[in-house]
Design a protein around this motif. Structure first.
Motif, PDB file in Angstrom:
ATOM      1  N   ALA A 166       0.818  -1.215   0.000  1.00 41.23           N
ATOM      2  CA  ALA A 166       0.000   0.000   0.000  1.00 41.23           C
ATOM      3  C   ALA A 166       0.852   1.266   0.000  1.00 41.23           C
ATOM      4  N   LEU A 167       1.984   1.225   0.683  1.00 35.44           N
ATOM      5  CA  LEU A 167       2.795   2.435   0.818  1.00 35.44           C
ATOM      6  C   LEU A 167       3.672   2.715  -0.386  1.00 35.44           C
ATOM      7  N   PHE A 168       4.252   1.658  -0.935  1.00 36.15           N
ATOM      8  CA  PHE A 168       5.319   1.887  -1.907  1.00 36.15           C
ATOM      9  C   PHE A 168       4.908   1.547  -3.323  1.00 36.15           C
ATOM     10  N   HIS A 169       5.448   2.305  -4.242  1.00 32.27           N
ATOM     11  CA  HIS A 169       5.207   2.069  -5.646  1.00 32.27           C
ATOM     12  C   HIS A 169       6.505   1.542  -6.265  1.00 32.27           C
TER      13      HIS A 169
ATOM     14  N   LYS B 288      11.095   6.447   0.317  1.00 32.12           N
ATOM     15  CA  LYS B 288       9.745   6.772   0.775  1.00 32.12           C
ATOM     16  C   LYS B 288       9.478   6.325   2.217  1.00 32.12           C
TER      17      LYS B 288
ATOM     18  N   ASN C  91      -6.617   7.565   6.829  1.00 32.84           N
ATOM     19  CA  ASN C  91      -6.493   7.641   5.367  1.00 32.84           C
ATOM     20  C   ASN C  91      -5.587   6.545   4.812  1.00 32.84           C
TER      21      ASN C  91
ATOM     22  N   GLN D  57      -6.525   2.089   2.860  1.00 29.65           N
ATOM     23  CA  GLN D  57      -5.815   1.601   1.673  1.00 29.65           C
ATOM     24  C   GLN D  57      -5.168   0.241   1.955  1.00 29.65           C
TER      25      GLN D  57
ATOM     26  N   LYS E 173      -7.728  -2.527   1.806  1.00 35.65           N
ATOM     27  CA  LYS E 173      -8.080  -3.013   0.466  1.00 35.65           C
ATOM     28  C   LYS E 173      -7.099  -4.091   0.019  1.00 35.65           C
TER      29      LYS E 173
ATOM     30  N   MET F 291       1.028  13.182   6.388  1.00 32.09           N
ATOM     31  CA  MET F 291       1.335  12.510   5.114  1.00 32.09           C
ATOM     32  C   MET F 291       0.023  12.341   4.339  1.00 32.09           C
ATOM     33  N   GLU F 292       0.106  12.490   3.063  1.00 28.82           N
ATOM     34  CA  GLU F 292      -1.102  12.494   2.241  1.00 28.82           C
ATOM     35  C   GLU F 292      -1.270  11.168   1.507  1.00 28.82           C
ATOM     36  N   GLU F 293      -2.517  10.924   1.131  1.00 27.41           N
ATOM     37  CA  GLU F 293      -2.819   9.717   0.373  1.00 27.41           C
ATOM     38  C   GLU F 293      -2.046   9.640  -0.928  1.00 27.41           C
TER      39      GLU F 293
ATOM     40  N   GLN G 102       0.795  10.041  -1.463  1.00 28.87           N
ATOM     41  CA  GLN G 102       2.129   9.451  -1.312  1.00 28.87           C
ATOM     42  C   GLN G 102       2.054   7.929  -1.250  1.00 28.87           C
ATOM     43  N   LEU G 103       0.858   7.392  -1.451  1.00 34.62           N
ATOM     44  CA  LEU G 103       0.685   5.940  -1.421  1.00 34.62           C
ATOM     45  C   LEU G 103       0.845   5.351  -2.829  1.00 34.62           C
ATOM     46  N   ASN G 104       0.803   4.037  -2.901  1.00 33.64           N
ATOM     47  CA  ASN G 104       0.926   3.335  -4.172  1.00 33.64           C
ATOM     48  C   ASN G 104      -0.297   3.604  -5.061  1.00 33.64           C
ATOM     49  N   PRO G 105      -0.097   4.219  -6.229  1.00 28.09           N
ATOM     50  CA  PRO G 105      -1.254   4.554  -7.084  1.00 28.09           C
ATOM     51  C   PRO G 105      -2.048   3.318  -7.524  1.00 28.09           C
TER      52      PRO G 105
ATOM     53  N   VAL H 102      -2.767   0.834  -5.703  1.00 20.00           N
ATOM     54  CA  VAL H 102      -3.671   0.537  -4.586  1.00 20.00           C
ATOM     55  C   VAL H 102      -4.792   1.570  -4.538  1.00 20.00           C
ATOM     56  N   LEU H 103      -4.444   2.833  -4.769  1.00 15.77           N
ATOM     57  CA  LEU H 103      -5.473   3.873  -4.798  1.00 15.77           C
ATOM     58  C   LEU H 103      -6.483   3.596  -5.907  1.00 15.77           C
TER      59      LEU H 103
END
Lengths: 390, 390
Positions: A108-111, A167, A252, A256, A259, B1-3, B5-8, B10-11
């Motif tokens: 969820a955190l890293f791309h 990140k 927030n 994520q 999911k 920290m904002e959304e 900055q998460l893995n797109p 997953v978003l």
């Protein structure tokens, strides 16, 4: 169809060398194991009874994927009282042990293309999860600073890796494999640097209840927004094989992670969730008994290993000692661990997978008798060496 | 920290609309549910007893991550006898239900940028797993061919998506949501095209034991090399919440899936693995009782819905009917399902998440009384409509 048609990130990862090594030495029926990171205690009886009650009550249907409400509420209260966590039930997900919590959090955190700081010596699963997610693991050697990550090391690592976007950072406290426990001051010192660099913090606190004479603090106290806590009942309630963990995080982010978790496993085993409610409601002191035993064993090992001239950073928590292999042996950790297993039927973990090829990890989540067998083996090796050197 | 900055990836994924919808309507204490895909049976008693025995025997430690040997051996025999699978124990992994099997398989087979064919109507988790892995889901509408994928559709889909590399296809047989069961001939017809295009085949056979008067065949019979089978005990042994599944595949692939699995969850719950040995050793007929009941319910629903002028593809397996919403209603599936829930306290699944906004999925893994409530609601809606039209 050929392997090269598979995902290269998956091909790039090696199966856990730790479990592999443990599996390998387990072929010896005489082996005395101080390898795996799991309590040699049984699941406390009141939790077993709760699980049996749940089976008989036919609680076998899909729980809501975040985990059952009563369990998330129980976790909210339990960890608030234990460590001062400040998370409501809707900021908590129940996972298939800490591993699934880590895995869903990494995803969820890293791309793909991001980088993550991993202070070493480290539990090797973090690095594997980074590789699986096409994230660059940046290993930060902390052996010079007592196996505690410092703000200077964070800054230096970022400066020397300007080619990637770092990140996040993983903090394991208490530490596997070193048993190091961060002090309140050491964590507070890290805060400005972590905040400045806008790093996600994956705070693996699975050994939080196993500290000896020192308190456990959580970075979430200072940095609630970027911190994701991984915890669970594997160590505190000796429930490793039952697979129940928790992820705590800001609203927030937790949605994520939920999911990913849903599409990864749906939910942890229902009957274990109901048993876990019992653990968190009436099992506040379950770890106390174990902690006492672990501390005694730690004290024994510290003394015995010191007498054998072995060195290690002071183990204050978890149930490990990460000891340097005496230089006289001139061996790497796998060769040394294999020799111990072959000649003395004693299993310890090679340090290489943790990032130090000159060390071994000794788990004292093993009986006193087993610990004595290790000490006897090391003493015997020592004598053999001295004889050979004459 | 904002959304952001998460893995797109997953978003980009939405939480399961099915579970969300089910959760939403569950707020109504009167609701009669024909929504979720889980048996309304209990775990058979002999399996419950085995689980309790395992708890009392303190089998609470980490099983080997592939799953315990006896369980993999039992699965090898059981599925060979049931469906002719040809997999030895070392080609089988035990997973946290079918979901984790699917998730690990998607990750191991596909790389970011690949594409996968998903015949629709389809269980929406496949599409979510594709998106999470940055894999393009190519939806192939099969409503014109009785909800059975044809070689012509495969060829056409490949031709019209030359911009991406299509690496695999998902086959759900028996199908969720349509209840369609592929005939031997329909599978055999697909073989040359699947082989020619070197597609990985993810064969989701979780409903394999639930067919009514027809046999279940596995594509692995013709295409052992590129086929990965997902199966488990959720439906056949009513063990949904207990979370135990299996992945079967060729040796070179299964080892890669096992790695992903290990870093995703470590292993499924130990006590459930021991219970599953009992299910596969002495529970060969557990599904028979349920199948009989499901078949009776299916027959009742088929007749009742037909009398109400509703249309659907013939349901031969699983426990679903995927029925078209009568055109007179002029409503999309969510609006229709919400109306049914609100005005009649009956819950069915909207068809939209499965790929058909003009249908609803009715699960008959629900009591006769509940089915009658649905039929009464639909009949009443029908009458109300006719009155309004006068």
């Amino acid at each position: 169809m050929e392997e090269n048609q598979l995902n290269p990130d998956v091909l790039a990862v090696t199966p856990s060398a730790l479990r592999q090594f443990d599996h390998e030495i387990s072929a010896d029926p005489q082996i005395v194991k101080l390898t795996l990171g799991e309590p040699d205690f049984n699941v406390p009886e009141h939790i077993q009874i709760a699980a049996i009650r749940s089976i008989k009550a036919n609680q076998s249907h899909y729980p809501y994927y975040w985990g059952i409400q009563t369990l998330r509420e129980a976790a909210s209260t339990y960890y608030r009282d234990k460590f001062g966590y400040r998370y409501s039930a809707d900021q908590i997900i129940c996972t298939v042990g800490a591993t699934e919590g880590l895995s869903a959090t990494f995803k969820a955190l890293f791309h793909a293309g991001d980088a993550v700081l991993i202070p070493t010596p480290a539990y090797p699963v973090y690095q594997a999860l980074a590789i699986l997610n096409h994230v660059t693991p940046i290993l930060v050697d902390t052996t010079e600073t007592g196996c505690v990550l410092t703000p200077q090391q964070v800054t230096a690592a970022i400066k020397s890796h300007l080619e990637v976007t770092i990140k996040g950072v993983v903090i394991t406290d208490p530490s596997n494999p070193t048993g190091v426990v961060y002090t309140e001051q050491q964590l507070a010192d890290l805060v400005p640097t972590l905040r400045e660099n806008q790093l996600w913090i994956i705070s693996d606190e699975i050994y939080g209840e196993l500290t000896y004479g020192v308190a456990h603090y959580s970075l979430s106290r200072w940095l609630p927004d970027p911190t994701i806590i991984i915890n669970g009942l594997s160590k505190s309630h000796a429930m490793t094989g039952w697979r129940i963990g928790f992820v705590f995080g800001p609203s927030n982010v937790i949605g994520q992670i939920a999911k990913v978790h849903q599409f990864m496993v749906t939910t942890p085993t229902s009957i274990v969730q109901y048993a876990a409610v019992e653990a968190l409601t009436n099992g506040q002191n379950d770890a106390a008994v174990m902690r006492k035993v672990y501390q005694k064993r730690r004290d024994y090992l510290k003394k015995a290993l010191t007498e054998l001239n072995m060195t290690f950073v002071a183990p204050m928590g978890a149930f490990y000692i990460f000891a340097k292999i005496p230089t006289a042996y001139h061996q790497d950790s796998f060769a040394f661990a294999r020799q111990l297993a072959r000649d003395y039927h004693v299993g310890v973990m090679p340090g290489t997978p943790f990032g130090d090829p000159t060390a071994i990890r000794i788990s004292y989540a093993s009986s006193d008798e087993n610990l004595r067998a290790l000490v006897a083996a090391l003493a015997s090796l020592n004598r053999a060496k001295r004889v050979a050197e004459r």
